[in-house]
Design an enzyme around this catalytic site. Structure first.
Site, PDB file in Angstrom:
ATOM      1  N   MET A   1     -13.765   2.662  -1.045  1.00  0.00           N
ATOM      2  CA  MET A   1     -13.767   1.285  -1.524  1.00  0.00           C
ATOM      3  C   MET A   1     -12.832   1.096  -2.717  1.00  0.00           C
ATOM      4  SD  MET A   1     -15.002  -1.764  -1.060  1.00  0.00           S
ATOM      5  CE  MET A   1     -16.515  -1.621  -0.121  1.00  0.00           C
TER       6      MET A   1
ATOM      7  N   ARG B   1      -9.785  -1.406  -2.809  1.00  0.00           N
ATOM      8  CA  ARG B   1      -9.738  -2.532  -3.749  1.00  0.00           C
ATOM      9  C   ARG B   1      -8.388  -2.605  -4.455  1.00  0.00           C
ATOM     10  NH1 ARG B   1     -15.946  -2.483  -6.269  1.00  0.00           N
ATOM     11  NH2 ARG B   1     -16.831  -3.687  -4.536  1.00  0.00           N
TER      12      ARG B   1
ATOM     13  N   TYR C   1     -12.230  -9.851   1.031  1.00  0.00           N
ATOM     14  CA  TYR C   1     -12.632  -8.539   1.542  1.00  0.00           C
ATOM     15  C   TYR C   1     -12.469  -7.456   0.481  1.00  0.00           C
ATOM     16  CZ  TYR C   1      -7.743  -7.988   3.517  1.00  0.00           C
ATOM     17  OH  TYR C   1      -6.396  -7.912   3.749  1.00  0.00           O
ATOM     18  N   GLU C   2     -13.215  -6.368   0.710  1.00  0.00           N
ATOM     19  CA  GLU C   2     -13.359  -5.271  -0.264  1.00  0.00           C
ATOM     20  C   GLU C   2     -13.971  -5.749  -1.580  1.00  0.00           C
ATOM     21  OE1 GLU C   2     -13.089  -2.736   1.280  1.00  0.00           O
ATOM     22  OE2 GLU C   2     -11.705  -3.269   2.875  1.00  0.00           O
ATOM     23  N   GLY C   3     -14.809  -6.767  -1.500  1.00  0.00           N
ATOM     24  CA  GLY C   3     -15.502  -7.290  -2.680  1.00  0.00           C
ATOM     25  C   GLY C   3     -14.832  -8.545  -3.196  1.00  0.00           C
TER      26      GLY C   3
END
Length: 596
Positions: A294, A298, A442-444
């Protein structure tokens, strides 16, 4: 349609003149091969691949999209994608930053991210395929057993297979404690994985023979919540512990999403029905392994934002130079033409300079962050490694959150400069806005990044990375204080750096009395932090001009752009500071029922 030209001149300036990467690579053990001539060759070839192979496919692939054959549960990528991937593999790009011990070229991640910015600008949909493979490689490299690295990592490095991250489920996105996918043990040490995952990038495609899914799931005896999550390697075609490929696994794409943007990137619903998988990272240790993927992803998504900033800027600059529209307010600038080009108008210049200041300032910030990553993994001194790790941890949510949000503003400005033509598909710029939009999600989401920055990196971890960064800025300001050509940048930078530190302490005090202050302040704090960080990058850029061999015109443009950033962008922090000081009550006092 728009054209893309890799900004090699500015990349070299940021990498070498501003950040001193050449000297860093030569002193970090393991990067001896990152000599100036090798790096230059990589940049030139990366630019050629992005400009000539990927960029010409961007618009056509967006219009064609991906096609799901439900009868065979297979996905066809747009015309040209498979051939582009074959050239990607032939060029050795999948192994660019992989350690030599795993068969890679072991160049710094900082060099890898330059290539990534280029392919993101050229064709963001296509870039998602290698991006997810890179995340899977990192997890296997750090957490995989020897046989898993031999069986799964080697083919990914060679480009024969690709990887995915299978985290999200219909009922659980950010809150992974709600995850339901199950993993049941088999006698041979493998597991049966069952469940449904959604929003899986590159979950199914026709680029490679096998796809390696890294899947979060729960063991039968797992504790509830996030403490009961494990990570499993689940290949499309079964792979045993000797690396032998077997029959098709019991997993399949259920559907592909119809999205606002990145149409040529496959986003899948994946169904696992007692699919064979292998545990990686230990029972109930899945979050640790997941965050290895992750955090890599990010930072990579932040660079996707940078790529769209650059692409939108190049397109709108070309249009502003050629589109004739009205006369300049101060009188005709091109009297031999029926009208002046758009670039003579003040507000068009405001939008162009906004994009330019974001692209060049954020490029320095992204490269700086990746250099800290390289320090954290390769420095000989353990303390230097620790400092690099703390810095990159602190900078990750800023790079991801700020660069993707600024991509929204930059692509908006690109469309505005095109006017009505920006709303037309044929001109190409509306695609940049659509593609950029996902990067904040996406990815937070940006909100997740902001809470990670303020809640975890600052408050829970006592701001270790922030202290390093503030100390570095302060030392730079002190060393540059007596340089007259830097005065207009150093004085305000020193002031806002002190204000940033004071505001951070103020939030920490308020949060002790009311925990809601963290969430209420987080996004504004991320922007505040990001704008100051980019100001530091711009001040360093101006300072680097003195010894740079760049042309006088290049240097003058840098100084003009830095001056614009300091006078028109940096003051935005006062808005964000005021919002933070307004407090949580302005958000939390109104009862839910009064929202309508």
């Amino acid at each position: 349609m728009t054209q893309y030209k890799a900004p090699i001149q500015d990349i070299r300036f940021a990498l070498n003149d501003v950040l001193g990467a050449e000297a860093l690579f030569q002193r970090l053990p393991g990067f001896e091969s990152a000599t100036p001539d090798i790096v230059d060759a990589v940049l030139e070839e990366a630019a050629r691949f992005a400009e000539q192979v990927l960029a010409p496919l961007n618009a056509s692939a967006d219009q064609e999209g991906c096609t799901l054959d439900k009868a065979t549960a297979s996905v066809r990528t747009p015309k040209g994608f498979k051939e582009a991937y074959e050239k990607f593999v032939e060029g050795g790009w999948p192994a660019l930053t992989i350690p030599a011990a795993f068969g890679g070229q072991e160049l710094p991640e900082t060099i890898g991210v330059i290539f990534k910015e280029m392919i993101d600008s050229a064709n963001m949909s296509w870039s998602n395929f290698p991006m997810l493979s890179h995340g899977a490689s990192e997890a296997l490299k750090v957490h995989g057993e020897k046989w898993q690295q031999d069986a799964f990592l080697t083919p990914i490095i060679e480009g024969r297979w690709t990887g995915t991250m299978c985290l999200t489920e219909p009922q659980c996105g950010t809150d992974l404690g709600l995850l339901k996918t199950r993993a049941e043990p088999n006698a041979d040490g493998s597991y049966r994985i069952s469940g449904t995952k959604i929003f899986i990038t590159a979950g199914e495609h026709d680029l490679t023979d096998n796809i390696i899914h890294l899947v979060l799931a729960r063991l039968p005896d797992a504790p509830p919540g996030v403490k009961g999550i494990s990570l499993f390697i689940v290949p499309k075609f079964k792979v045993d512990q000797q690396g032998k490929v077997g029959a098709r696994n019991s997993l399949a794409v259920g559907s592909i999403e119809h999205k606002m943007g990145i149409h040529a990137s496959v986003t899948c619903v994946m169904n696992f029905d007692q699919a064979e998988g292998w545990l990686i990272g230990g029972p109930n240790k899945g979050l640790n392994a997941m965050f290895t993927m992750m955090n890599t992803a990010r930072m990579a998504v932040g660079v996707q934002g940078l790529g769209q900033i650059e692409r939108g800027y190049q397109s709108s600059l070309d249009y502003a130079r050629n589109r004739l529209q009205m006369r300049a307010a101060s009188g005709p600038k091109f009297p031999d033409k029926p009208a002046d080009p758009l670039i003579v108008h003040a507000d068009v210049r405001r939008m162009l300079l906004t994009q330019k200041s974001f692209a060049e300032g954020c490029r320095v910030l992204a490269l700086y962050a990746y250099m800290q990553h390289d320090i954290s993994t390769h420095a000989a001194d353990p303390q230097e490694r620790k400092r690099g790790e703390e810095l990159v941890s602190f900078l990750t949510p800023i790079v991801k959150g700020l660069l993707t949000e600024l991509a929204q503003e930059s692509t908006y400005d690109a469309i505005q400069i095109f006017g009505g033509h920006g709303f037309i598909v044929e001109t190409g710029v509306e695609q940049f806005a659509r593609d950029a939009r996902i990067t904040t999600l996406y990815e937070g989401t940006t909100q997740i990044q902001a809470n990670d920055l303020l809640g975890r990196k600052i408050l829970q971890l006592q701001g270790a990375g922030l202290k390093h960064f503030l100390g570095e800025i302060s030392a730079f300001c002190q060393a540059s204080a007596n340089k007259p050509d830097l005065g207009e940048f150093i004085a305000p930078l020193a002031i806002v750096t002190k204000e940033w530190s004071d505001l951070t302490q103020e939030i920490a005090r308020k949060a002790q009395a009311n925990v809601e202050e963290v969430g209420a302040s987080a996004v504004d704090y991320l922007f505040y932090s990001g704008y100051v960080a980019v100001a530091y990058c711009w001040a360093r850029s101006v300072a680097a001009l003195e010894s740079s061999a760049q042309s006088a015109a290049f240097k003058e443009a840098k100084r003009h752009t830095a001056r614009f950033y300091f006078s028109r962008i940096l003051p935005r922090i006062h808005h964000h500071g005021a919002a933070i000081r307004a407090g949580a009550d302005t958000l939390m006092a109104m009862p839910d029922s009064q929202f309508g």
